[in-house]
Write a protein that holds these residues in place. Structure first.
Motif, PDB file in Angstrom:
ATOM      1  N   GLY A  63       5.869  -4.486   7.332  1.00 47.23           N
ATOM      2  CA  GLY A  63       4.951  -4.455   6.160  1.00 47.23           C
ATOM      3  C   GLY A  63       4.693  -6.339   5.960  1.00 47.23           C
ATOM      4  N   SER A  64       5.369  -6.812   6.453  1.00 44.91           N
ATOM      5  CA  SER A  64       5.329  -8.389   6.437  1.00 44.91           C
ATOM      6  C   SER A  64       3.898  -8.786   7.406  1.00 44.91           C
ATOM      7  N   LYS A  65       3.625  -7.782   8.198  1.00 44.10           N
ATOM      8  CA  LYS A  65       2.330  -8.437   9.058  1.00 44.10           C
ATOM      9  C   LYS A  65       1.303  -8.631   8.334  1.00 44.10           C
ATOM     10  N   ALA A  66       0.871  -7.917   7.032  1.00 43.14           N
ATOM     11  CA  ALA A  66      -0.129  -8.272   6.407  1.00 43.14           C
ATOM     12  C   ALA A  66      -0.273  -9.579   5.784  1.00 43.14           C
ATOM     13  N   PHE A  67       1.167 -10.266   5.510  1.00 45.61           N
ATOM     14  CA  PHE A  67       1.145 -11.619   5.175  1.00 45.61           C
ATOM     15  C   PHE A  67       0.800 -12.710   6.155  1.00 45.61           C
ATOM     16  N   THR A  68       1.177 -12.103   7.702  1.00 40.45           N
ATOM     17  CA  THR A  68       0.823 -13.014   8.605  1.00 40.45           C
ATOM     18  C   THR A  68      -0.925 -12.945   8.639  1.00 40.45           C
ATOM     19  N   VAL A 187       2.943 -19.360   4.925  1.00 37.76           N
ATOM     20  CA  VAL A 187       2.687 -18.070   4.327  1.00 37.76           C
ATOM     21  C   VAL A 187       2.958 -18.264   2.720  1.00 37.76           C
ATOM     22  N   HIS A 188       4.045 -18.812   2.540  1.00 42.50           N
ATOM     23  CA  HIS A 188       4.312 -19.271   1.186  1.00 42.50           C
ATOM     24  C   HIS A 188       3.175 -19.722   0.566  1.00 42.50           C
ATOM     25  N   ASP A 189       2.649 -20.854   1.189  1.00 45.83           N
ATOM     26  CA  ASP A 189       1.557 -21.507   0.259  1.00 45.83           C
ATOM     27  C   ASP A 189       0.245 -20.948   0.289  1.00 45.83           C
ATOM     28  N   LEU A 190      -0.152 -20.095   1.539  1.00 43.85           N
ATOM     29  CA  LEU A 190      -1.411 -19.554   1.595  1.00 43.85           C
ATOM     30  C   LEU A 190      -1.607 -18.104   0.959  1.00 43.85           C
ATOM     31  N   VAL A 191      -0.254 -17.582   0.785  1.00 41.27           N
ATOM     32  CA  VAL A 191      -0.461 -15.962   0.662  1.00 41.27           C
ATOM     33  C   VAL A 191       0.263 -15.713  -0.422  1.00 41.27           C
ATOM     34  N   GLY A 235       6.270 -13.795  11.776  1.00 40.19           N
ATOM     35  CA  GLY A 235       5.096 -12.975  12.064  1.00 40.19           C
ATOM     36  C   GLY A 235       5.172 -11.509  12.026  1.00 40.19           C
ATOM     37  N   ASP A 236       6.185 -10.829  12.798  1.00 43.36           N
ATOM     38  CA  ASP A 236       5.956  -9.575  12.750  1.00 43.36           C
ATOM     39  C   ASP A 236       6.965  -8.885  11.854  1.00 43.36           C
ATOM     40  N   GLY A 237       7.654  -9.737  10.961  1.00 43.17           N
ATOM     41  CA  GLY A 237       8.416  -9.006  10.244  1.00 43.17           C
ATOM     42  C   GLY A 237       9.248  -9.956   9.170  1.00 43.17           C
ATOM     43  N   GLY A 238      10.236  -9.753   8.694  1.00 41.72           N
ATOM     44  CA  GLY A 238      11.174 -10.932   7.916  1.00 41.72           C
ATOM     45  C   GLY A 238      10.946 -11.093   6.340  1.00 41.72           C
ATOM     46  N   ALA A 239      10.073 -10.398   5.724  1.00 47.00           N
ATOM     47  CA  ALA A 239       9.678 -10.716   4.484  1.00 47.00           C
ATOM     48  C   ALA A 239      10.580  -9.642   3.555  1.00 47.00           C
ATOM     49  N   GLY A 282      -7.173  -1.669  10.463  1.00 48.52           N
ATOM     50  CA  GLY A 282      -8.229  -2.533  10.378  1.00 48.52           C
ATOM     51  C   GLY A 282      -7.738  -3.749  11.198  1.00 48.52           C
ATOM     52  N   LEU A 283      -7.400  -4.913  10.325  1.00 54.77           N
ATOM     53  CA  LEU A 283      -6.781  -6.255  10.720  1.00 54.77           C
ATOM     54  C   LEU A 283      -5.765  -6.603   9.789  1.00 54.77           C
ATOM     55  N   GLY A 284      -4.365  -6.135  10.151  1.00 53.01           N
ATOM     56  CA  GLY A 284      -3.181  -6.373   9.317  1.00 53.01           C
ATOM     57  C   GLY A 284      -2.766  -5.399   8.635  1.00 53.01           C
ATOM     58  N   PHE A 285      -3.621  -4.192   8.455  1.00 52.00           N
ATOM     59  CA  PHE A 285      -3.225  -3.149   7.589  1.00 52.00           C
ATOM     60  C   PHE A 285      -3.767  -1.637   8.078  1.00 52.00           C
ATOM     61  N   TRP A 286      -2.882  -0.800   7.885  1.00 51.11           N
ATOM     62  CA  TRP A 286      -2.991   0.605   8.228  1.00 51.11           C
ATOM     63  C   TRP A 286      -3.866   1.229   6.877  1.00 51.11           C
ATOM     64  N   LEU A 287      -4.852   2.139   7.572  1.00 50.48           N
ATOM     65  CA  LEU A 287      -5.657   2.771   6.521  1.00 50.48           C
ATOM     66  C   LEU A 287      -5.418   4.281   6.616  1.00 50.48           C
ATOM     67  N   ASN A 288      -5.580   5.052   5.643  1.00 46.35           N
ATOM     68  CA  ASN A 288      -5.189   6.550   5.597  1.00 46.35           C
ATOM     69  C   ASN A 288      -6.566   7.137   6.510  1.00 46.35           C
ATOM     70  N   GLU A 289      -5.993   8.332   7.040  1.00 47.38           N
ATOM     71  CA  GLU A 289      -7.063   8.913   8.177  1.00 47.38           C
ATOM     72  C   GLU A 289      -8.352   9.109   7.449  1.00 47.38           C
ATOM     73  N   THR A 290      -8.323   9.332   6.263  1.00 48.71           N
ATOM     74  CA  THR A 290      -9.693   9.498   5.303  1.00 48.71           C
ATOM     75  C   THR A 290      -9.466   8.955   4.100  1.00 48.71           C
ATOM     76  N   GLY A 291     -10.652   8.404   3.293  1.00 48.50           N
ATOM     77  CA  GLY A 291     -10.926   7.910   1.998  1.00 48.50           C
ATOM     78  C   GLY A 291     -10.262   6.430   2.102  1.00 48.50           C
ATOM     79  N   PRO A 292     -10.227   5.788   1.000  1.00 43.07           N
ATOM     80  CA  PRO A 292     -10.162   4.305   0.590  1.00 43.07           C
ATOM     81  C   PRO A 292      -8.749   3.937   0.708  1.00 43.07           C
ATOM     82  N   GLY A 293      -7.745   4.767   0.745  1.00 49.54           N
ATOM     83  CA  GLY A 293      -6.264   4.221   0.762  1.00 49.54           C
ATOM     84  C   GLY A 293      -5.817   3.267   1.961  1.00 49.54           C
ATOM     85  N   VAL A 294      -5.170   2.370   1.581  1.00 50.35           N
ATOM     86  CA  VAL A 294      -4.841   1.112   2.391  1.00 50.35           C
ATOM     87  C   VAL A 294      -3.206   1.208   2.388  1.00 50.35           C
TER      88      VAL A 294
END
Length: 344
Positions: A63-68, A187-191, A235-239, A282-294
């Motif tokens: 889930g931390s990948k979104a922060f990266t 990541v702390h400062d920018l996100v 980068g790939d985890g740790g949060a 997308g870029l850093g986020f999974w998206l549901n198969e259909t619809g707007p869910g992230v």
């Protein structure tokens, strides 16, 4: 069944899911400013018999990948990087098996084709998994170079989607080299700061405070995951975070408080359909198969996490657990409830 803010939770199905595994963790559903469901279960620390509470922090693994991704996009917005930047220009002579054509955008979208230092297809028993270098040495992104080196590519750049932890560690290295600062500080400062995530950070696994759940290797017993994971992943985890901060993150993200609304739209636009996961990416986020869910999700030794956000109703459903399999039965029930929002 309970109804608030248009989401309906099947309480009997949820209780059955909680009973299916020895669940230890947090279940939380929020809709806007309204808390729809909050429940804490099991032990945050088995040795001291400290129960999980609503304020317990849990590791969220991938889930931390979104922060990266968001930190990278902040540099893109500032003109210090571009999506088409070739990472070879930042890596120099390091990691020579990464194709010279690999771009920042391909790393963000898991289409770089580079080899992964963690094989997601490996069914190895988690209790038998150990890193190839001492865990306590992995405190910066640069320290991961020996783990990433010598791994052959899986595909040509841009050819296909292949989920890749190495790609996000490379992005963390890029962040460190472009900014001249340690990944976690960036990541702390920018996100984290602009999102107002006061209970989120990257703690060392051997220095967890009393409000942090220990990650357990097995469903029973006292064996924790300290020797199995980087002491401070990059980068790939740790949060680590709380369920309340997860909802706070989603709202800050979609309100444009971390990156611009245009960048939000870019990151949540589907680029790949991942058949095995029945989701898009997308870029850093999974998206549901259909619809707007992230979706954000992560799984590791001693951690499982899934959070789904429905932007039209500002509804978030999150489950966090301190075992590798604990979250998934509950996550399925929450996913069904969230899917119904698109049907009304």
């Amino acid at each position: 069944m309970s109804t608030t803010q248009s989401i309906i939770i099947d309480e009997r199905a949820l209780q059955a899911a909680l009973d299916e595994e020895p669940f230890s963790g947090i279940v939380r559903v929020d809709s806007g400013d309204v808390s729809v469901w909050r429940s804490a279960h099991g032990m945050a620390d088995r040795a001291s018999e400290t129960p999980v509470s609503e304020s317990t922090r849990f590791a969220i693994a991938s889930g931390s990948k979104a922060f990266t991704a968001l930190a990278i996009m902040r540099l893109v917005e500032d003109g210090r990087l571009a999506l088409d930047t070739a990472v070879r220009g930042v890596l120099g002579d390091d990691l020579p098996l990464i194709d010279d054509a690999v771009t920042v955008e391909q790393l963000l979208g898991h289409t770089s084709g580079i080899g992964d230092y963690i094989d997601e297809d490996d069914d190895l028993d988690v209790s038998e998994f150990y890193l190839g270098v001492p865990a306590h040495t992995l405190t910066t992104a640069e320290a991961f170079l020996p783990l990433l080196d010598g791994i052959p590519p899986k595909a040509a750049p841009g050819e296909t989607f292949a989920y890749c932890n190495s790609g996000y560690v490379v992005l963390a290295i890029v962040l460190e080299r472009v900014t001249g600062r340690v990944f976690h500080e960036v990541v702390h400062d920018l996100v984290l700061v602009p999102a107002g995530l006061v209970d989120t950070g990257f703690p060392r696994t051997d220095e967890l405070d009393g409000n942090h759940a220990r990650g357990y290797v097995f469903d029973d017993g006292l064996r924790v995951n300290t020797l199995h994971l980087p002491v401070r992943a990059n980068g790939d985890g740790g949060a680590s975070t709380t369920a309340a901060d997860v909802h706070r993150f989603w709202r800050a993200f979609f309100a444009g408080r971390i990156v611009s609304p245009e960048t939000v739209a870019l990151m949540t636009a589907p680029r790949s359909f991942v058949e095995d996961e029945e989701m898009r990416y997308g870029l850093g986020f999974w998206l549901n198969e259909t619809g707007p869910g992230v979706v954000l999700e992560g799984c590791d030794i001693g951690s499982s996490f899934r959070s789904v956000h429905h932007p039209p109703t500002a509804t978030t459903a999150t489950v966090m657990s301190n075992t590798a399999d604990g979250a998934w039965p509950v996550a399925r029930v929450l996913a069904d409830a969230m899917a119904q929002l698109d049907e009304r």
